[in-house]
Design a protein around this motif. Structure first.
Motif, PDB file in Angstrom:
ATOM      1  N   TYR A  83      12.576   5.501   6.139  1.00 41.17           N
ATOM      2  CA  TYR A  83      12.561   5.285   7.583  1.00 41.17           C
ATOM      3  C   TYR A  83      11.594   4.142   7.866  1.00 41.17           C
ATOM      4  N   HIS A  84      12.134   3.024   8.371  1.00 41.74           N
ATOM      5  CA  HIS A  84      11.351   1.800   8.500  1.00 41.74           C
ATOM      6  C   HIS A  84      10.471   1.767   9.751  1.00 41.74           C
ATOM      7  N   ASP A  85      10.789   2.544  10.760  1.00 44.85           N
ATOM      8  CA  ASP A  85      10.034   2.488  12.015  1.00 44.85           C
ATOM      9  C   ASP A  85       9.180   3.730  12.205  1.00 44.85           C
ATOM     10  N   TYR A  86       8.576   4.189  11.131  1.00 45.41           N
ATOM     11  CA  TYR A  86       7.782   5.409  11.198  1.00 45.41           C
ATOM     12  C   TYR A  86       6.336   5.079  11.571  1.00 45.41           C
ATOM     13  N   GLU A  87       5.749   5.895  12.432  1.00 52.96           N
ATOM     14  CA  GLU A  87       4.344   5.757  12.807  1.00 52.96           C
ATOM     15  C   GLU A  87       3.572   6.900  12.158  1.00 52.96           C
ATOM     16  N   GLU A 143      -4.396  -1.577  14.005  1.00 56.27           N
ATOM     17  CA  GLU A 143      -3.625  -1.703  15.244  1.00 56.27           C
ATOM     18  C   GLU A 143      -2.129  -1.732  14.920  1.00 56.27           C
ATOM     19  N   LEU A 144      -1.352  -0.954  15.668  1.00 57.43           N
ATOM     20  CA  LEU A 144       0.081  -0.820  15.409  1.00 57.43           C
ATOM     21  C   LEU A 144       0.790  -2.164  15.589  1.00 57.43           C
ATOM     22  N   THR A 145       1.651  -2.479  14.641  1.00 50.11           N
ATOM     23  CA  THR A 145       2.488  -3.672  14.724  1.00 50.11           C
ATOM     24  C   THR A 145       3.953  -3.249  14.828  1.00 50.11           C
ATOM     25  N   HIS A 146       4.847  -4.200  15.049  1.00 54.46           N
ATOM     26  CA  HIS A 146       6.259  -3.838  15.159  1.00 54.46           C
ATOM     27  C   HIS A 146       6.848  -3.446  13.804  1.00 54.46           C
ATOM     28  N   TRP A 147       6.109  -3.714  12.708  1.00 58.33           N
ATOM     29  CA  TRP A 147       6.584  -3.288  11.391  1.00 58.33           C
ATOM     30  C   TRP A 147       6.351  -1.795  11.161  1.00 58.33           C
ATOM     31  N   LYS A 148       5.297  -1.253  11.802  1.00 51.23           N
ATOM     32  CA  LYS A 148       4.928   0.153  11.643  1.00 51.23           C
ATOM     33  C   LYS A 148       4.766   0.482  10.159  1.00 51.23           C
ATOM     34  N   GLN A 149       5.222   1.683   9.722  1.00 46.78           N
ATOM     35  CA  GLN A 149       5.150   2.046   8.303  1.00 46.78           C
ATOM     36  C   GLN A 149       6.522   2.507   7.825  1.00 46.78           C
ATOM     37  N   ASN A 150       6.673   2.640   6.512  1.00 51.38           N
ATOM     38  CA  ASN A 150       7.924   3.104   5.918  1.00 51.38           C
ATOM     39  C   ASN A 150       7.702   4.482   5.309  1.00 51.38           C
ATOM     40  N   LEU A 151       8.555   5.440   5.667  1.00 54.30           N
ATOM     41  CA  LEU A 151       8.434   6.815   5.185  1.00 54.30           C
ATOM     42  C   LEU A 151       9.534   7.115   4.178  1.00 54.30           C
ATOM     43  N   PHE A 152       9.127   7.578   3.001  1.00 52.37           N
ATOM     44  CA  PHE A 152      10.051   7.974   1.935  1.00 52.37           C
ATOM     45  C   PHE A 152       9.968   9.489   1.789  1.00 52.37           C
ATOM     46  N   LEU A 153      10.982  10.203   2.255  1.00 51.00           N
ATOM     47  CA  LEU A 153      10.975  11.662   2.235  1.00 51.00           C
ATOM     48  C   LEU A 153      11.585  12.204   0.957  1.00 51.00           C
ATOM     49  N   LEU A 154      10.907  13.184   0.361  1.00 50.45           N
ATOM     50  CA  LEU A 154      11.435  13.870  -0.810  1.00 50.45           C
ATOM     51  C   LEU A 154      12.520  14.855  -0.387  1.00 50.45           C
ATOM     52  N   PHE A 181       0.834  -1.200   0.000  1.00 48.65           N
ATOM     53  CA  PHE A 181       0.000   0.000   0.000  1.00 48.65           C
ATOM     54  C   PHE A 181       0.868   1.250   0.000  1.00 48.65           C
ATOM     55  N   LEU A 182       0.312   2.308  -0.593  1.00 48.44           N
ATOM     56  CA  LEU A 182       1.052   3.564  -0.749  1.00 48.44           C
ATOM     57  C   LEU A 182       0.108   4.729  -0.502  1.00 48.44           C
ATOM     58  N   VAL A 183       0.647   5.822   0.077  1.00 46.90           N
ATOM     59  CA  VAL A 183      -0.147   7.032   0.271  1.00 46.90           C
ATOM     60  C   VAL A 183       0.788   8.239   0.316  1.00 46.90           C
ATOM     61  N   PRO A 184       0.416   9.356  -0.322  1.00 46.71           N
ATOM     62  CA  PRO A 184       1.190  10.591  -0.147  1.00 46.71           C
ATOM     63  C   PRO A 184       0.887  11.170   1.227  1.00 46.71           C
ATOM     64  N   CYS A 185       1.882  11.768   1.851  1.00 50.34           N
ATOM     65  CA  CYS A 185       1.675  12.215   3.226  1.00 50.34           C
ATOM     66  C   CYS A 185       2.473  13.476   3.528  1.00 50.34           C
ATOM     67  N   THR A 186       2.063  14.129   4.598  1.00 50.43           N
ATOM     68  CA  THR A 186       2.845  15.213   5.165  1.00 50.43           C
ATOM     69  C   THR A 186       3.572  14.660   6.383  1.00 50.43           C
ATOM     70  N   ALA A 187       4.748  15.182   6.664  1.00 48.50           N
ATOM     71  CA  ALA A 187       5.541  14.686   7.802  1.00 48.50           C
ATOM     72  C   ALA A 187       6.413  15.827   8.325  1.00 48.50           C
ATOM     73  N   GLN A 188       5.767  16.928   8.661  1.00 46.30           N
ATOM     74  CA  GLN A 188       6.486  18.137   9.026  1.00 46.30           C
ATOM     75  C   GLN A 188       7.398  17.938  10.230  1.00 46.30           C
ATOM     76  N   ALA A 189       6.872  17.316  11.271  1.00 50.44           N
ATOM     77  CA  ALA A 189       7.673  17.157  12.492  1.00 50.44           C
ATOM     78  C   ALA A 189       8.915  16.311  12.222  1.00 50.44           C
ATOM     79  N   HIS A 190       8.756  15.231  11.487  1.00 53.63           N
ATOM     80  CA  HIS A 190       9.897  14.362  11.194  1.00 53.63           C
ATOM     81  C   HIS A 190      10.893  15.067  10.278  1.00 53.63           C
ATOM     82  N   PHE A 191      10.381  15.791   9.287  1.00 54.13           N
ATOM     83  CA  PHE A 191      11.251  16.528   8.367  1.00 54.13           C
ATOM     84  C   PHE A 191      12.063  17.575   9.128  1.00 54.13           C
ATOM     85  N   ASN A 192      11.395  18.289  10.026  1.00 47.73           N
ATOM     86  CA  ASN A 192      12.092  19.300  10.830  1.00 47.73           C
ATOM     87  C   ASN A 192      13.160  18.664  11.707  1.00 47.73           C
ATOM     88  N   ARG A 193      12.810  17.527  12.299  1.00 51.15           N
ATOM     89  CA  ARG A 193      13.734  16.864  13.214  1.00 51.15           C
ATOM     90  C   ARG A 193      14.991  16.396  12.490  1.00 51.15           C
TER      91      ARG A 193
END
Length: 209
Positions: free
Chosen positions: A61-65, A138-149, A20-32
């Motif tokens: 990022y493999h452990d992104y929520e 429900e959250l699993t230990h795989w969480k989600q993967n974040l691909f930042l531009l 599965f794929l979705v476009p997303c915003t990730a301001q806090a992570h990008f700033n960090r």
């Protein structure tokens, strides 16, 4: 092993797997990860940003929520594999088409991915069991993967994100993948679509597992 020993009438678990794929915003992570270079203890380290981008943003990022509210469109399945019929050769280079209609205007920092697997029932009295690792489950230990531009993109409600995700395996290190995003942001309003020529955005990611 599957083709050599498995009889046609038997069941394999998991029975199918979907990406599965979705476009997303990730301001806090990008700033960090990047914006903090602008000022650290009163010192300007912004000259390191280019180097930081090359290093930090070349891998997902493999452990992104992913918060559900950060999804800019409805997530969609871009790839489904039948475990009974999928071949090694078909996994060498996979091209996934996608098209999203943006639900809410925001800054698009990239894409998130997750997977879903199905376990077909062994008998008529059993139901199919589904494990979905998406943000609305429900959250699993795989969480989600974040691909930042490298450079976030401003999108508005009604805009269309259309493109491809190409996943290719390293011919030598078989667990290593390359994921190439190639997409355009097409303005949703007729007025903007006439005045804006959408340019293609490409970004390669290296997936080391």
């Amino acid at each position: 092993m599957r083709d050599r020993f498995m009889k046609p009438e038997l069941t394999i678990w998991p029975s199918s797997a979907s990406l599965f794929l979705v476009p997303c915003t990730a301001q806090a992570h990008f700033n960090r990860k990047l914006e903090f270079w602008d000022c650290q203890y009163g010192l300007d380290f912004s000259s390191f940003k280019t180097l930081a981008k090359e290093d930090l943003l070349s891998k997902p990022y493999h452990d992104y929520e992913l918060p559900c509210g950060d999804c800019l469109a409805k997530g969609q399945s871009v790839l489904r594999l039948d475990m009974k019929t999928v071949t090694i050769e078909s996994l060498e280079n996979i091209v996934c088409q996608f098209e999203f209609v943006i639900d809410q205007g925001d800054t698009m920092h990239g894409f998130c991915t997750w997977f879903e697997v199905e376990f077909c029932p062994l008998g008529e009295d059993m139901d199919t069991v589904i494990l979905n690792t998406g943000p609305d489950n429900e959250l699993t230990h795989w969480k989600q993967n974040l691909f930042l531009l490298d450079s976030p993109v401003q999108v508005n409600a009604g805009d269309v994100i259309s493109g491809t995700l190409t996943i290719s395996r390293n011919p030598e290190y078989r667990r290593h993948l390359r994921a190439l995003f190639d997409f355009k942001v097409i303005p949703g309003s007729e007025e903007k679509s006439k005045s804006v020529d959408p340019s293609s955005v490409q970004k390669m990611f290296y997936v080391w597992r």
